[in-house]
Every structure is written in C-alpha cells, then in structure tokens.
Write a protein that holds these residues in place. Structure first.
Motif, PDB file in Angstrom:
ATOM      1  N   VAL A 257       0.830  -1.206   0.000  1.00  0.00           N
ATOM      2  CA  VAL A 257       0.000   0.000   0.000  1.00  0.00           C
ATOM      3  C   VAL A 257       0.864   1.256   0.000  1.00  0.00           C
ATOM      4  CG1 VAL A 257      -1.659   1.335   1.355  1.00  0.00           C
ATOM      5  CG2 VAL A 257      -1.973  -1.126   1.076  1.00  0.00           C
ATOM      6  N   GLU A 258       1.949   1.243   0.778  1.00  0.00           N
ATOM      7  CA  GLU A 258       2.826   2.411   0.843  1.00  0.00           C
ATOM      8  C   GLU A 258       3.462   2.690  -0.517  1.00  0.00           C
ATOM      9  OE1 GLU A 258       4.624   5.728   2.468  1.00  0.00           O
ATOM     10  OE2 GLU A 258       2.960   4.479   3.167  1.00  0.00           O
TER      11      GLU A 258
ATOM     12  N   THR B 213       2.776   6.226  -2.690  1.00  0.00           N
ATOM     13  CA  THR B 213       3.887   7.154  -2.898  1.00  0.00           C
ATOM     14  C   THR B 213       4.491   7.054  -4.297  1.00  0.00           C
ATOM     15  OG1 THR B 213       5.437   5.531  -1.967  1.00  0.00           O
ATOM     16  CG2 THR B 213       4.474   7.133  -0.451  1.00  0.00           C
ATOM     17  N   ARG B 214       3.894   6.262  -5.177  1.00  0.00           N
ATOM     18  CA  ARG B 214       4.449   6.086  -6.522  1.00  0.00           C
ATOM     19  C   ARG B 214       4.416   7.409  -7.291  1.00  0.00           C
ATOM     20  NH1 ARG B 214      -0.870   5.356  -7.067  1.00  0.00           N
ATOM     21  NH2 ARG B 214      -1.862   5.694  -9.112  1.00  0.00           N
ATOM     22  N   ALA B 215       5.296   7.531  -8.269  1.00  0.00           N
ATOM     23  CA  ALA B 215       5.313   8.724  -9.118  1.00  0.00           C
ATOM     24  C   ALA B 215       4.111   8.705 -10.055  1.00  0.00           C
ATOM     25  CB  ALA B 215       6.608   8.766  -9.917  1.00  0.00           C
ATOM     26  N   LEU B 216       3.467   9.845 -10.203  1.00  0.00           N
ATOM     27  CA  LEU B 216       2.333   9.970 -11.120  1.00  0.00           C
ATOM     28  C   LEU B 216       2.884  10.400 -12.479  1.00  0.00           C
ATOM     29  CD1 LEU B 216      -0.215  11.752  -8.731  1.00  0.00           C
ATOM     30  CD2 LEU B 216       0.017   9.302  -9.225  1.00  0.00           C
TER      31      LEU B 216
ATOM     32  N   ILE C 159      -6.325   5.537  -9.941  1.00  0.00           N
ATOM     33  CA  ILE C 159      -6.479   6.140  -8.622  1.00  0.00           C
ATOM     34  C   ILE C 159      -5.159   6.793  -8.252  1.00  0.00           C
ATOM     35  CG2 ILE C 159      -6.875   5.691  -6.175  1.00  0.00           C
ATOM     36  CD1 ILE C 159      -8.703   3.334  -7.222  1.00  0.00           C
ATOM     37  N   LEU C 160      -5.204   8.095  -8.011  1.00  0.00           N
ATOM     38  CA  LEU C 160      -3.984   8.854  -7.767  1.00  0.00           C
ATOM     39  C   LEU C 160      -3.485   8.717  -6.339  1.00  0.00           C
ATOM     40  CD1 LEU C 160      -4.878  12.150  -9.677  1.00  0.00           C
ATOM     41  CD2 LEU C 160      -3.738  10.101 -10.554  1.00  0.00           C
ATOM     42  N   GLY C 161      -4.391   8.664  -5.385  1.00  0.00           N
ATOM     43  CA  GLY C 161      -3.946   8.570  -4.006  1.00  0.00           C
ATOM     44  C   GLY C 161      -5.086   8.662  -3.019  1.00  0.00           C
ATOM     45  N   LEU C 162      -4.747   8.495  -1.749  1.00  0.00           N
ATOM     46  CA  LEU C 162      -5.712   8.649  -0.665  1.00  0.00           C
ATOM     47  C   LEU C 162      -5.005   9.219   0.543  1.00  0.00           C
ATOM     48  CD1 LEU C 162      -6.436   5.487   1.419  1.00  0.00           C
ATOM     49  CD2 LEU C 162      -4.661   5.462  -0.314  1.00  0.00           C
ATOM     50  N   GLU C 163      -5.776   9.841   1.396  1.00  0.00           N
ATOM     51  CA  GLU C 163      -5.239  10.423   2.626  1.00  0.00           C
ATOM     52  C   GLU C 163      -6.329  10.397   3.681  1.00  0.00           C
ATOM     53  OE1 GLU C 163      -2.433  11.171   4.784  1.00  0.00           O
ATOM     54  OE2 GLU C 163      -1.846  11.680   2.726  1.00  0.00           O
TER      55      GLU C 163
ATOM     56  N   VAL D 132      -5.880   3.045   6.224  1.00  0.00           N
ATOM     57  CA  VAL D 132      -5.024   3.206   5.047  1.00  0.00           C
ATOM     58  C   VAL D 132      -4.701   1.849   4.442  1.00  0.00           C
ATOM     59  CG1 VAL D 132      -2.748   3.957   4.259  1.00  0.00           C
ATOM     60  CG2 VAL D 132      -4.050   5.380   5.847  1.00  0.00           C
ATOM     61  N   ARG D 133      -4.447   0.859   5.308  1.00  0.00           N
ATOM     62  CA  ARG D 133      -4.087  -0.474   4.832  1.00  0.00           C
ATOM     63  C   ARG D 133      -5.217  -1.086   4.011  1.00  0.00           C
ATOM     64  NH1 ARG D 133      -3.644  -3.024   9.570  1.00  0.00           N
ATOM     65  NH2 ARG D 133      -1.637  -2.013   9.814  1.00  0.00           N
ATOM     66  N   LEU D 134      -6.422  -1.079   4.555  1.00  0.00           N
ATOM     67  CA  LEU D 134      -7.536  -1.735   3.879  1.00  0.00           C
ATOM     68  C   LEU D 134      -7.993  -0.954   2.651  1.00  0.00           C
ATOM     69  CD1 LEU D 134      -9.575  -3.970   3.685  1.00  0.00           C
ATOM     70  CD2 LEU D 134     -11.010  -2.784   5.338  1.00  0.00           C
ATOM     71  N   VAL D 135      -8.253   0.349   2.821  1.00  0.00           N
ATOM     72  CA  VAL D 135      -8.728   1.157   1.694  1.00  0.00           C
ATOM     73  C   VAL D 135      -7.648   1.253   0.616  1.00  0.00           C
ATOM     74  CG1 VAL D 135      -9.570   3.427   0.978  1.00  0.00           C
ATOM     75  CG2 VAL D 135     -10.304   2.460   3.164  1.00  0.00           C
ATOM     76  N   GLY D 136      -6.394   1.418   1.035  1.00  0.00           N
ATOM     77  CA  GLY D 136      -5.301   1.501   0.068  1.00  0.00           C
ATOM     78  C   GLY D 136      -5.163   0.236  -0.751  1.00  0.00           C
TER      79      GLY D 136
END
Length: 413
Positions: A148-149, A153-156, A198-202, A363-367
């Motif tokens: 998930v991490e 944090t991957r480059a878009l 999906i670009l990201g989550l916070e 974050v773990r589950l949703v990510g």
C-alpha cells in the motif's frame, strides 16, 4: 518428547503409505522441519546428537513444543533445547508469530476482501488450522503495508491527467479511548492512455480546506499535472484548494448531488416537476443550447419558486463547466457518479470492519482496495478515447479553456 534425528526418506515414506496416513503432507512438513532443526542444533553443539566428541561445545536438553500454522494445517513441532544458551529456528519461525507467509497471505487477502474475523477463522479451519484470533488477523494483514505504501507514494508519471474526480468518505476509528469520525480523501483521474487511475488517498481529521490543500499538494509533488477539470461534490474548502494547487483547472460540481440540494428549496409536491425541468439542461446537444436552457429554466422557476431560481442562477458556472469540453464525454464528467461506484466497493469492504483500531488500518484496507482497483482498470478497456483526450488538450493549447470558476461564498455538500 523425542523425535527422529535422521531421516531415511524412502523408508519413512513407505511407512506413511503402509499406515495410510490421512495427513501425509502435514506429516512430511513436520518430519522435514524437525530434521532440519535437529541438524542445526547439532551444528551449534559441535557434534551430532548422541555421539562423543572432543569438539563438542554444548549438549541437547530435550525439546519444547511449538505449534506452527501452515497450508497443510497446524503442525506441532518439537524444537530442540540446549543446556547452555537457547536455540530458535529463525529461518522457520518468527518469534511470537506462528504463521508462515503463505497463511499470512491467505488471511491478509481475506481481510482485504471484507471477510469478517469469524469467517476468516472458518476459512483457516478448512486448512486444518486451529482458532485464529482477531488480533492475529489484524497483525497478519500488516503484510499489506509495504504494498500500500508503494502504491500511495508512486510517481504519477502517466499524465497529463486532464480530468480528476475527488471525493471523501467517513470512517470510524478509535483514538484516545474514544470513537471518532475521520475522512478518507480519494482522488481518481484519467491518464494520458485513457485509462482510469487512482492517484492517491489520505486520512484527515476534518474534511476542510486544510485537508484538501495538503492532499492536492502531495499529488502535485508526485507528478499530477495537466488537469483541466476537477469533478466533485461541494466539499468545504475544496474549490479554494483546487485554485491554490491546480491553476487553470475548472471545477465541475456534481449534477446529481447539486439537484438533491436544489430540491430542498421547493415544496415536496413540486420536486418531481423541478427535477425534470433541471434535467432538460443536460439533454441539450451543444454548449450554447445548454446555457440557453439553463437561462430558460431559471426564468420558468422565478415566479413560483424564487429561492430555487436564485440557487440555480448562483450555481451556473460550476454546474455547466462540463459544456466547455467535447460532447462525447459529457456524461462522464458532469457528475461524480463514477467515484460513487468506487466508494460503494470501498464501503462494502470497510463495513465488515465497522470501527477501525487506528488510522493505519484504514489506510491499509482502503489503500489495498484502491491498488487492486487500479490494476483492474489498467487491464480494462479505455475509459476515454485517445481522440477525445486529444480534443481536450487541443482546446487547452488553443487557449479556449474556460476561466476557473469563482469560489462560492457558501457551499453545501
């Protein structure tokens, strides 16, 4: 307790077959693991078990029992003990953890799929494994963290991302001895290849301007660029955050959620008629006719429902931003419905958990759900055609992109 310290594979297998052992695989795992541990213990002692030697530096001191959960079922291992010091097979078992990586993968995947702890317990029982606790399920699910991490944090680098959808979901979490609501911010976009991504989550404490601003700044830092239109509900502070981080981007307010808000300004008996009237705005074939119909609907409402008339007039630019883009994609960009379908899948998984023990577990589950969805979209057909995306980019190059919508004084989600 005693175990065989050397194994003759042929005679051992013949014995198992002769006795028709119903758990042959489990017996094989147990025997081989114990033989390896015995050999390693002999190495630490400086001599083979039961032999006299001047090179011996230590001696055996019996065995201790330890359960080991494997795909073949729960195996009761006899771990050698030493007279001086201690021995533990780090290569086979982790301290304070009895499950091998394959079982961890099964449990983590089940947790990801939204299977309850009770169902996970029944699942592992079918593998011949004894009771597994809720805390063990959560601990094993942490193997998802690295995956998930890396996703978050991957480059878009698949841009430009012309169209971006933003939304927020509320989840319950335990913090400081209390159960509080936190907000999961999610961003989805169409990349240069026409696929959804999906670009990201916070996870934020409050769904406000500060949270959206930090979230969007993080996306820009990772490479988000080329955004022409952001589609979302009227979240507090979101439009200001868009203006601060994505200059030149317009904002499209979700027509579905807007209509619900508009209907609260008219009597219930009039709501079907008003809803039908407003929908005619989106049935027009050209941008000019869309704007003309919007004006006509305002005039039609003015006499009987002045509050609705004023509400609709104030939302003109944010509601009609879609009309500046190719008509082929209007249905995809005039509402947040695509994001809502994704939210439904997330809630299906999170509803099983109910109250999360901490933010990291959210974050773990949703990510993991979002990473899985992105992989599926990568293999699916394009969400938007390359020709349509080229038209949208050409519009921007020619300077025909509409001015950014002004920030409304009051927004209601």
């Amino acid at each position: 307790m005693a175990v065989n310290n050397s194994v003759d594979p042929a005679s051992w297998l013949a014995e198992q077959i002769e006795h028709r052992d119903q758990d042959l695989l489990r017996s094989m795992v147990k025997t081989m693991a114990e033989a390896l541990m015995s050999a390693e213990a002999d190495g630490l002692c400086g001599a083979d078990y039961g032999t006299r030697s001047d090179e011996r530096t230590n001696r055996r001191n019996g065995y201790r029992s330890r359960d080991w959960d494997t795909r073949a079922g729960t195996v009761e291992l006899a771990i050698p003990k030493l007279r001086s010091g201690s021995y533990f097979p780090e290569w086979l078992l982790e301290r304070r953890r009895r499950a091998e990586q394959a079982l961890i993968s099964v449990v983590a995947t089940s947790y990801l799929l939204g299977v309850s702890t009770r169902r996970v317990d029944k699942l592992v029982e079918q593998l011949g494994i004894k009771h597994i606790s809720k805390s063990q399920v959560s601990e094993m699910a942490k193997v998802l963290d690295a995956q998930v991490e890396a996703f978050r944090t991957r480059a878009l680098d698949a841009g430009p991302y012309a169209f971006v959808w933003l939304d927020a979901l509320t989840q319950k979490v335990r913090e400081g001895g209390r159960i509080i609501n936190v907000h999961v911010l999610v961003a989805t976009a169409v990349n240069a290849n026409g696929n959804r991504e999906i670009l990201g989550l916070e996870v934020t404490s409050a769904e406000d301007g500060a949270g959206w601003l930090a979230f969007l700044r993080g996306l820009v830092a990772r490479g988000l660029a080329g955004v022409q239109l952001v589609i979302s509900d009227a979240h507090t502070g979101l439009v200001g955050a868009i203006g601060a981080t994505l200059p030149g981007a317009s904002w499209q307010r979700c027509r579905t959620h807007y209509l619900r808000n508009l209907l609260t300004t008219v009597p219930k008996s009039a709501q079907p008629w008003v809803a039908t009237l407003v929908r005619t705005i989106f049935d027009q074939p050209t941008a000019e006719q869309v704007r003309a119909q919007h004006t006509w609907v305002i005039e039609a409402l003015e006499a009987k429902y002045p509050a609705a008339c004023e509400h609709l007039d104030a939302a003109r630019e944010e509601l009609l931003a879609f009309a500046a883009f190719p008509r082929e994609i209007w249905k995809q960009i005039w509402s947040n419905n695509p994001q809502e379908r994704l939210n439904k899948e997330i809630r299906r998984r999170t509803d099983v958990v109910g109250i999360f023990p901490d933010r990291g577990s959210i974050v773990r589950l949703v990510g993991a759900v979002l990473a899985e969805q992105t992989d599926e979209w990568t293999e699916a057909r394009r969400y938007m055609g390359l020709d349509v995306l080229a038209k949208a980019r050409l519009r921007m190059i020619c300077g025909d992109t509409p001015q950014q919508n002004p920030i409304p004084q009051t927004l209601t989600a």
